[in-house]
Design a protein around this motif. Structure first.
Motif, mmCIF file in Angstrom:
data_model
loop_
_atom_site.group_PDB
_atom_site.id
_atom_site.type_symbol
_atom_site.label_atom_id
_atom_site.label_comp_id
_atom_site.label_asym_id
_atom_site.label_seq_id
_atom_site.Cartn_x
_atom_site.Cartn_y
_atom_site.Cartn_z
ATOM 1 N N LEU A 563 29.410 22.713 37.678
ATOM 2 C CA LEU A 563 30.725 22.792 37.047
ATOM 3 C C LEU A 563 30.776 23.981 36.090
ATOM 4 C CD1 LEU A 563 31.486 19.015 36.396
ATOM 5 C CD2 LEU A 563 32.545 20.522 38.068
ATOM 6 N N LYS A 567 33.491 26.903 36.103
ATOM 7 C CA LYS A 567 34.269 27.260 34.922
ATOM 8 C C LYS A 567 34.076 28.744 34.594
ATOM 9 C CE LYS A 567 34.999 26.137 30.039
ATOM 10 N NZ LYS A 567 34.738 25.202 28.934
ATOM 11 N N SER A 570 36.345 30.701 36.628
ATOM 12 C CA SER A 570 37.711 30.620 36.101
ATOM 13 C C SER A 570 37.906 31.553 34.918
ATOM 14 C CB SER A 570 38.036 29.193 35.652
ATOM 15 O OG SER A 570 37.974 28.312 36.733
ATOM 16 N N LEU A 571 36.940 31.505 33.986
ATOM 17 C CA LEU A 571 37.090 32.311 32.773
ATOM 18 C C LEU A 571 37.088 33.810 33.096
ATOM 19 C CD1 LEU A 571 37.071 29.801 31.135
ATOM 20 C CD2 LEU A 571 35.229 30.688 29.732
ATOM 21 N N MET A 574 40.398 34.630 34.638
ATOM 22 C CA MET A 574 41.438 34.688 33.605
ATOM 23 C C MET A 574 41.351 35.989 32.815
ATOM 24 S SD MET A 574 40.994 30.762 32.358
ATOM 25 C CE MET A 574 42.120 30.685 30.978
ATOM 26 N N ASP A 998 53.166 37.856 25.855
ATOM 27 C CA ASP A 998 53.445 36.728 26.751
ATOM 28 C C ASP A 998 52.898 36.963 28.150
ATOM 29 O OD1 ASP A 998 54.692 35.031 24.959
ATOM 30 O OD2 ASP A 998 56.609 36.073 25.161
ATOM 31 N N ILE A 1001 49.185 36.267 28.257
ATOM 32 C CA ILE A 1001 48.826 34.839 28.218
ATOM 33 C C ILE A 1001 49.204 34.173 29.538
ATOM 34 C CG2 ILE A 1001 49.364 32.629 27.109
ATOM 35 C CD1 ILE A 1001 49.490 34.113 24.463
ATOM 36 N N LEU A 1002 50.363 34.528 30.043
ATOM 37 C CA LEU A 1002 50.794 33.944 31.322
ATOM 38 C C LEU A 1002 49.869 34.394 32.453
ATOM 39 C CD1 LEU A 1002 54.681 34.162 30.978
ATOM 40 C CD2 LEU A 1002 53.204 32.180 30.621
ATOM 41 N N LYS A 1004 46.772 34.854 32.199
ATOM 42 C CA LYS A 1004 45.599 33.989 32.104
ATOM 43 C C LYS A 1004 45.856 32.687 32.837
ATOM 44 C CE LYS A 1004 43.021 35.479 28.145
ATOM 45 N NZ LYS A 1004 42.572 35.320 26.785
ATOM 46 N N LEU A 1005 47.025 32.112 32.599
ATOM 47 C CA LEU A 1005 47.359 30.840 33.240
ATOM 48 C C LEU A 1005 47.471 31.019 34.754
ATOM 49 C CD1 LEU A 1005 49.936 29.601 30.617
ATOM 50 C CD2 LEU A 1005 47.774 28.482 31.165
ATOM 51 N N GLU A 1006 48.160 32.081 35.167
ATOM 52 C CA GLU A 1006 48.295 32.337 36.602
ATOM 53 C C GLU A 1006 46.913 32.443 37.237
ATOM 54 O OE1 GLU A 1006 50.922 32.433 38.430
ATOM 55 O OE2 GLU A 1006 52.622 32.714 37.067
ATOM 56 N N LEU A 1008 44.067 31.311 36.152
ATOM 57 C CA LEU A 1008 43.315 30.055 36.108
ATOM 58 C C LEU A 1008 43.672 29.178 37.299
ATOM 59 C CD1 LEU A 1008 41.575 27.825 34.824
ATOM 60 C CD2 LEU A 1008 43.482 27.291 33.312
ATOM 61 N N PHE A 1009 44.944 29.128 37.627
ATOM 62 C CA PHE A 1009 45.372 28.178 38.657
ATOM 63 C C PHE A 1009 45.463 28.799 40.046
ATOM 64 C CE2 PHE A 1009 46.876 26.230 34.727
ATOM 65 C CZ PHE A 1009 46.249 25.006 34.850
ATOM 66 N N MET A 1012 43.582 26.962 42.878
ATOM 67 C CA MET A 1012 43.997 25.606 43.241
ATOM 68 C C MET A 1012 45.273 25.609 44.076
ATOM 69 S SD MET A 1012 43.225 24.506 39.538
ATOM 70 C CE MET A 1012 41.582 24.817 38.970
ATOM 71 N N VAL A 1013 46.102 26.598 43.808
ATOM 72 C CA VAL A 1013 47.383 26.594 44.498
ATOM 73 C C VAL A 1013 47.238 27.208 45.883
ATOM 74 C CG1 VAL A 1013 49.784 27.272 44.318
ATOM 75 C CG2 VAL A 1013 48.469 26.780 42.264
ATOM 76 N N PRO B 33 33.419 20.319 31.178
ATOM 77 C CA PRO B 33 33.815 21.684 31.532
ATOM 78 C C PRO B 33 35.272 21.775 31.986
ATOM 79 C CG PRO B 33 31.883 20.972 32.795
ATOM 80 C CD PRO B 33 32.421 19.763 32.104
ATOM 81 N N LYS B 36 39.566 24.407 29.521
ATOM 82 C CA LYS B 36 39.541 25.871 29.536
ATOM 83 C C LYS B 36 40.327 26.375 28.327
ATOM 84 C CE LYS B 36 38.078 25.654 33.981
ATOM 85 N NZ LYS B 36 37.833 24.206 34.116
ATOM 86 N N ILE B 38 42.197 29.004 25.876
ATOM 87 C CA ILE B 38 42.910 30.275 25.736
ATOM 88 C C ILE B 38 43.056 30.543 24.244
ATOM 89 C CG2 ILE B 38 45.090 31.497 26.090
ATOM 90 C CD1 ILE B 38 45.344 30.170 28.782
ATOM 91 N N HIS B 50 54.492 29.031 27.384
ATOM 92 C CA HIS B 50 53.070 28.996 27.750
ATOM 93 C C HIS B 50 52.692 27.596 28.201
ATOM 94 C CE1 HIS B 50 52.795 32.275 24.447
ATOM 95 N NE2 HIS B 50 53.165 32.806 25.596
ATOM 96 N N LYS B 53 54.476 26.697 31.485
ATOM 97 C CA LYS B 53 53.896 27.454 32.592
ATOM 98 C C LYS B 53 52.587 26.803 33.033
ATOM 99 C CE LYS B 53 54.577 31.210 34.487
ATOM 100 N NZ LYS B 53 55.389 31.384 35.692
ATOM 101 N N ARG B 57 52.021 25.438 36.780
ATOM 102 C CA ARG B 57 51.018 25.953 37.703
ATOM 103 C C ARG B 57 49.974 24.903 38.078
ATOM 104 N NH1 ARG B 57 52.349 29.279 40.705
ATOM 105 N NH2 ARG B 57 50.731 30.863 40.672
#
Lengths: 1014, 147
Positions: A563, A567, A570-571, A574, A998, A1001-1002, A1004-1006, A1008-1009, A1012-1013, B33, B36, B38, B50, B53, B57
């Motif tokens: 795991l 992770k 992922s990091l 991101m 923004d 940060i977005l 990073k989120l995009e 990260l996921f 999975m998508v 783990p 995550k 930020i 944020h 979003k 996602r």
């Protein structure tokens, strides 16, 4: 590397010894605008610490935190490093010394050597022997980040000189190199030569010289170390098997009466044995057993008691109180047998262990004694440099100062404090003026990357075992390579080593990278370093992201490596996603305010104020009470017998006489604003509470602590019960009364090391020994009992403990579970009942006086207010929390704030003075610059989008935004603190916080996921 | 069935929560783990977009971690964040994701232990709530696309 100094001799300090202490002194002085020549007899600097695997109490590799500073120092124009160099003569006096030094031949031209290792590969015998367990002994680079980055050759061992010369691709080998003599002119000298580690060969009952599985603690560190001979594999030297049962034996060569052993306590060994045991348990958990044999557990430093609790409770380290009789290897047996007599038992126990670690202490080396002789400074009976309680880093010769182990045995944080203190004092002797510009280094022009497609480089640290032990860095690099936009992805070992940093910079240039991701430790500690690295490669420093795969992955998910690996992916993903959005930013500057605010007018505050005013700074000294002096006003004598009152009175006189110190008594701090270098602090002053505001560039917090007074053992109820502080005065003021006492009982750890106040107060054992000695001095027939849990007379104060025992003071141990019982006795006496563990019986004493060692506690109420006003963090028990407990012990986490004295943790007057001098030195490094760089992570308004709705004006905690003449919101970058509250509140999204935009940060989120998508 | 491993996003302020996370590291305190982090300068910087979003996602849980009350490096950014979070919890309830999946927590820089505990608690809680409805829908869409 060895730049010739451009500073004049009257602005130059000679520092002897390149260990932690010497390096701290050197960096402080250089950063304050002075020239430094640092000499070390070793082949590279770094001292003892470079051999340690990890250090307490954070159990991380501090080398990684330190080495970036070192690699930086290697380039500093005002520092000259001379390795393999010793002092041979001294002339002149304070302000104008002339020191003769001798440099041994290295047979290598350091300018040319690239440390490629070819010479070592082909001629391993020609390089010098490195002591310890290092199988790669020949290498002279003692550690991977060695400074200087160069090998050295043992010409005597070389049979074919020409072949060796030819093998070097850089043509760096100089076969006819000779010893060089040089004279160094300087204004003052700091001695930080460190110490030797005790060699246990002479103690035959420990079997060190005959048994390979008996090792010293330093050798054990090398076994644990990823850069050590076993690459970090814990195996027994005899058969290469992993040990199941390891014993540590404390006080080997310290607190001893054996042949060659020292009588003092080496101070650091209890903590490093605990650390080694904990690190071992952490790696192998239940498959290994760790036992420590000890006399007294001396965990007296800040929060060290919590470390001890953690070792016992969380890691299951077994502690056995006794000094083992012997370690023997029985014929045919696989392990080693330790013979010992547990406390309170009458039967010897024989127990088998697979490995035994000897916690060997420190002692002053012959070379250091010789140097002291050449310099003409006085040594004490153990060979340590003689100093005074009120002049803790000054040797007997004016202009020569001391730091680190040569002053007395100590651990790294105290060495760092002394290193800074010595820098402060040494700078005081310089008559020449130094100057500093903000741009010490020449950076190449920045490359314009706008319009370029992102070309990201991902560099992954293994940080030795710290990351590499959990994650497969190469695999992670392979993964990173697949992320769109990534051009290069590779492991870089210790990314913060100068070699790796240079390699990163050269890859950035050669691959034309325009964005960089570092996968390693925390951006909190290392972002600046890596920003410098890419800046050197011509990139704007803000085109960087760090993925914290150490502190937030490998250190916390070691139990789940799969795991953890996921992770980490992922990091990294991101970070890559975010760095593609990074924009270049420009730094701006403001003038530095060179005044200082010192909060607290005790010994520490006054000392810091005097030192800083001595260097020409305007100082505001704010004291809450009506009188200067603080806790020291209630003290009379130090353990060494010096007069505290006279000293404090002298200090107050000096402070009052100093022209550029403004003393503000009865001052209560009420508000604070500004940025480091431009602070504004408001206070209410005097009985009328007049408001007054001062402007200052830095702040020294020296607010002290409170004498504890818990309502235990009839304190406050019986006249016969007093505290050590009261005893100190009573002995001076009413010796007749003291003389009349037949029985005196002292109880240690009253209100300390308890569930309510878990920490050790550090000063009480010395106070008890001091007062016990004074009582038997007045009346040799008095019976003094000291009831203790562990006697913590660390360092040289152990001698006073020994003296007290010899003079008949009776020391009896009690446990927390069975404390002494106290009740009212006859004729104003108190009856004390305690258990004597050696005879196993209760003893009853009618005491004329019961003296409680109550220690110090944080001034919770005051500290809470100040912490709120200044936004400073505190420890659980209310003391101010420093930025790094090991390496930055007087710097507070908010830049521009420094701490001194008991506001940091309980300490005696000597240590408070040292810390105050250190705080002054650290403050000077900041005050030396003329300009401050302002934060680039500020909010920016897009006037086109702004509807002037005033939401940002109301949201900003510092009232920065205003609606300008053009009708949209404007934010002054110099005043913006970069919190981003306005950006979050803005309904039109007209405000963006730089570095945290923004889209970043977005992204990073995009990222990260993404997986999975898809 | 395979154990559900939620994905949780933690927005941590630089001065307290992020430092506490590093502290948990130096103290070697285990936590799941699944979390995550930020990093943001202040929890008050965390915007509704944020958080939304993250859910959009496919995050199963989100939390915002700021300084203790009164400790905020920027006076009261943490309280602003809390207000924001409380407001968004209601919206999440309304749109069917569930306000329980969003939390605000407070900690000081020295509280590594609390950081690890909160990470554990949050992971356990989200594990019990099961995958986010958004997440399941996204997966279904992906499956449909694949088939």
């Amino acid at each position: 590397m060895s730049n010739q100094l451009d500073d004049k001799p009257d602005n130059r300090v000679l520092v002897v010894g390149g260990g932690m202490g010497g390096i701290r002194t050197m960096l402080d002085l250089a950063e304050s605008g002075h020239g430094v020549v640092l000499i070390d007899s070793a082949r590279s600097i770094g001292g003892l610490m470079t051999q340690l695997d990890r250090t307490f109490p954070t159990n991380n590799c501090d080398l990684c935190t330190l080495s970036p500073h070192l690699s930086q120092s290697g380039r500093q124009a005002r520092i000259e490093l001379l390795t393999m160099t010793q002092i041979t003569g001294l002339e002149g006096e304070r302000g104008a010394f002339s020191v003769t030094v001798k440099t041994a031949p290295r047979y290598i031209d350091m300018e040319k050597c690239t440390a490629c290792g070819e010479c070592y590969k082909h001629f391993p015998d020609c390089v010098r022997f490195t002591p310890g367990l290092d199988h790669r002994a020949p290498t002279c680079m003692r550690y991977p980040q060695a400074i200087p980055q160069a090998f050295s050759i043992d010409m005597a061992a070389c049979k074919d000189v020409q072949a060796l010369v030819d093998i070097c691709p850089a043509k760096a080998i100089v076969p006819n190199d000779t010893e060089k003599i040089r004279t160094i002119e300087c204004g003052s000298i700091v001695l930080a030569p460190g110490a030797k580690v005790f060699d246990p060969k002479g103690l035959d009952y420990l079997g060190y010289s005959s048994q390979p599985d008996i090792v010293t603690s330093l050798e054990y560190e090398r076994i644990l170390s990823a850069s050590g001979p076993t690459s970090g594999q814990l195996v027994r030297p005899s058969d290469g098997k992993q040990p199941k049962k390891i014993a540590w034996i404390q006080c080997v060569g310290s607190r001893g009466i054996q042949k060659g052993a020292q009588s003092y306590c080496s101070s650091a060994c209890c903590m490093f044995a605990l650390k080694e045991a904990m690190v071992t348990k952490e790696r192998f958990q239940d498959s290994i057993e760790a036992t420590i044999f000890y006399m007294d557990m001396r965990t007296f430093g800040k929060d060290y008691e919590l470390y001890l609790q953690q070792a016992k409770e969380r890691f299951g380290v077994r502690l056995v109180r006794c000094r083992p009789h012997s370690v023997i290897h029985k014929q045919g047996a696989e392990g080693l047998e330790i013979q010992y007599l547990p406390e309170g038992q009458s039967q010897q126990v024989y127990e088998e262990f697979d490995m035994v670690v000897l916690s060997t202490g420190f002692l002053v080396g012959d070379q250091t004694r010789e140097m002291a002789n050449i310099l003409g400074i006085d040594l004490d009976s153990h060979g340590f440099a003689k100093t005074g309680s009120f002049t803790p880093v000054a040797t007997s010769k004016p202009g020569i100062y001391v730091a680190g182990l040569f002053e007395s045995p100590k651990d790294i944080p105290e060495t760092m404090v002394q290193g800074s203190a010595a820098a402060c004092m040494a700078a005081g002797d310089l008559t020449g003026k130094g100057s500093l510009s903000n741009q010490d280094e020449d950076f190449p022009p920045e490359r314009d990357v706008s319009g370029e497609e992102p070309r990201v480089g991902v560099f992954l640290c293994d940080c030795g075992e710290n990351i590499g032990g959990v994650l497969d860095v190469e695999k992670l690099a392979d993964y990173a390579q697949t992320i769109p936009g990534v051009v290069v992805a590779k492991g870089v070992g210790h990314g913060c080593s100068s070699q790796s940093m240079e390699s990163i910079a050269s890859i950035v240039e050669s691959q034309k990278l325009n964005r960089v991701v570092i996968g390693g430790c925390s951006p909190r500690t290392h972002e600046k370093r890596f920003q410098d690295t890419i800046r050197k490669a011509g990139l704007n420093r803000y085109l960087l992201e760090m993925a914290n795969i150490r502190d937030q992955i490998t250190w916390v998910h070691a139990a789940e490596p799969e795991l953890a690996a996921k992770k980490a992916q992922s990091l990294i993903r991101m970070a890559v996603g975010a760095v593609k959005m990074a924009r270049p930013l420009a730094d701006s500057t403001l003038p530095m305010n060179k005044s200082v605010l010192v909060v607290g007018g005790g010994v520490a505050g006054m000392t810091a104020a005097l030192e800083l005013s001595g260097h020409g700074h305007k100082v505001y000294l704010a004291e809450r009470s009506a009188k200067l002096g603080g806790n020291a006003n209630n003290l009379r004598k130090t353990l060494e017998g010096e007069d505290v009152r006279a000293f404090v009175n002298g200090l107050v006189e000096k402070v009052k006489a100093a022209e550029n110190i403004t003393v503000i008594t009865s001052a209560i701090i009420v508000d604070h604003s500004g940025i480091p270098g431009m602070f504004r602090t408001g206070m209410q002053v005097g009985p009328q509470m007049f408001y007054r505001q001062v402007e200052h560039g830095v702040t020294v917090l020296a607010t002290g602590a409170l004498a504890n007074r818990p309502g235990q053992y009839l304190l406050g109820k019986s006249n016969a019960v007093i505290t050590q502080l009261e005893m100190d005065s009573l002995i001076e003021d009413n010796p007749e009364k003291v003389k009349s006492w037949l029985n005196v009982v002292m109880i240690q750890c009253v209100g300390s090391r308890t569930p309510e106040n878990p920490n050790c107060s550090r000063i009480c054992c010395q106070a008890a020994v001091k007062n016990a000695l004074r009582i038997v001095g007045l009346n040799p027939d008095a019976r003094v009992f000291v009831l203790y849990r562990d006697m913590r007379t660390f360092g040289l104060s152990e001698d006073y403990y020994q003296e007290a025992r010899q003079k008949g003071v009776i020391f009896v141990r009690y446990t927390q579970e069975a404390p002494p019982k106290v009740e009212q006795g006859q004729d104003g006496c108190v009856k004390v009942v305690f258990n004597e563990p050696v005879i196993g019986a209760d003893i009853e004493v009618e005491a004329d006086c019961l003296c409680l060692s109550t220690g110090l506690v944080a001034d919770d109420e005051n500290n809470e207010d100040l912490a709120m006003i200044f936004k400073l963090p505190r420890t659980k028990d209310g003391f101010f929390l420093e930025d790094h407990v090991k390496l930055r012990p007087v710097d507070l986490p908010i830049p521009g704030f420094f701490v001194a004295g008991t506001a940091h943790s309980p300490k005696n007057i000597r240590d408070s003075i040292t810390q105050a001098q250190a705080a002054a030195s650290r403050a000077r490094t900041m005050l030396a610059v003329n300009e401050i760089s302002t934060n680039s992570a500020v909010a920016k308004v897009d006037g086109q989008k702004c509807a002037a709705c005033l939401i940002c004006v109301r949201a900003c905690p510092f009232s920065v935004p205003f609606i300008n003449a053009e009708g949209y919101s404007q934010i002054d970058p110099a005043r913006c603190r970069g919190c981003g509250v306005c950006a979050a509140a803005c309904p039109a999204k007209a405000i963006q916080l730089m570095q945290f935009e923004d889209d970043r940060i977005l992204a990073k989120l995009e990222s990260l996921f993404e997986r999975m998508v898809a | 069935m395979e154990k559900f491993e939620p994905v949780i996003v933690a927005f941590c302020c630089h001065y307290c929560a992020y430092t506490a996370a590093d502290m948990a590291g130096s103290q070697r305190l285990d936590y799941p783990p699944n979390v995550k982090i930020i990093r943001v300068p202040c929890s008050g910087k965390v915007d509704a977009i944020h958080i939304l979003k993250a859910f959009e996602r496919g995050a199963d849980g989100v939390y915002v971690a700021g300084c203790l009350e009164g400790d905020c490096h920027f006076k009261n950014g943490n309280l602003k964040a809390e207000k924001q979070v409380q407001y968004l919890k209601k919206s999440l309830d309304e749109i069917g994701i569930g306000g329980d999946r969003l939390e605000m927590v407070f900690m000081s820089a020295g509280m590594g232990e609390l950081f690890a505990r909160k990470a554990k608690e949050m992971t356990e809680k989200i594990r019990q709530l099961g995958p986010s409805p958004v997440h399941t829908q996204l997966e279904q869409q992906a499956k449909q696309k694949a088939s």
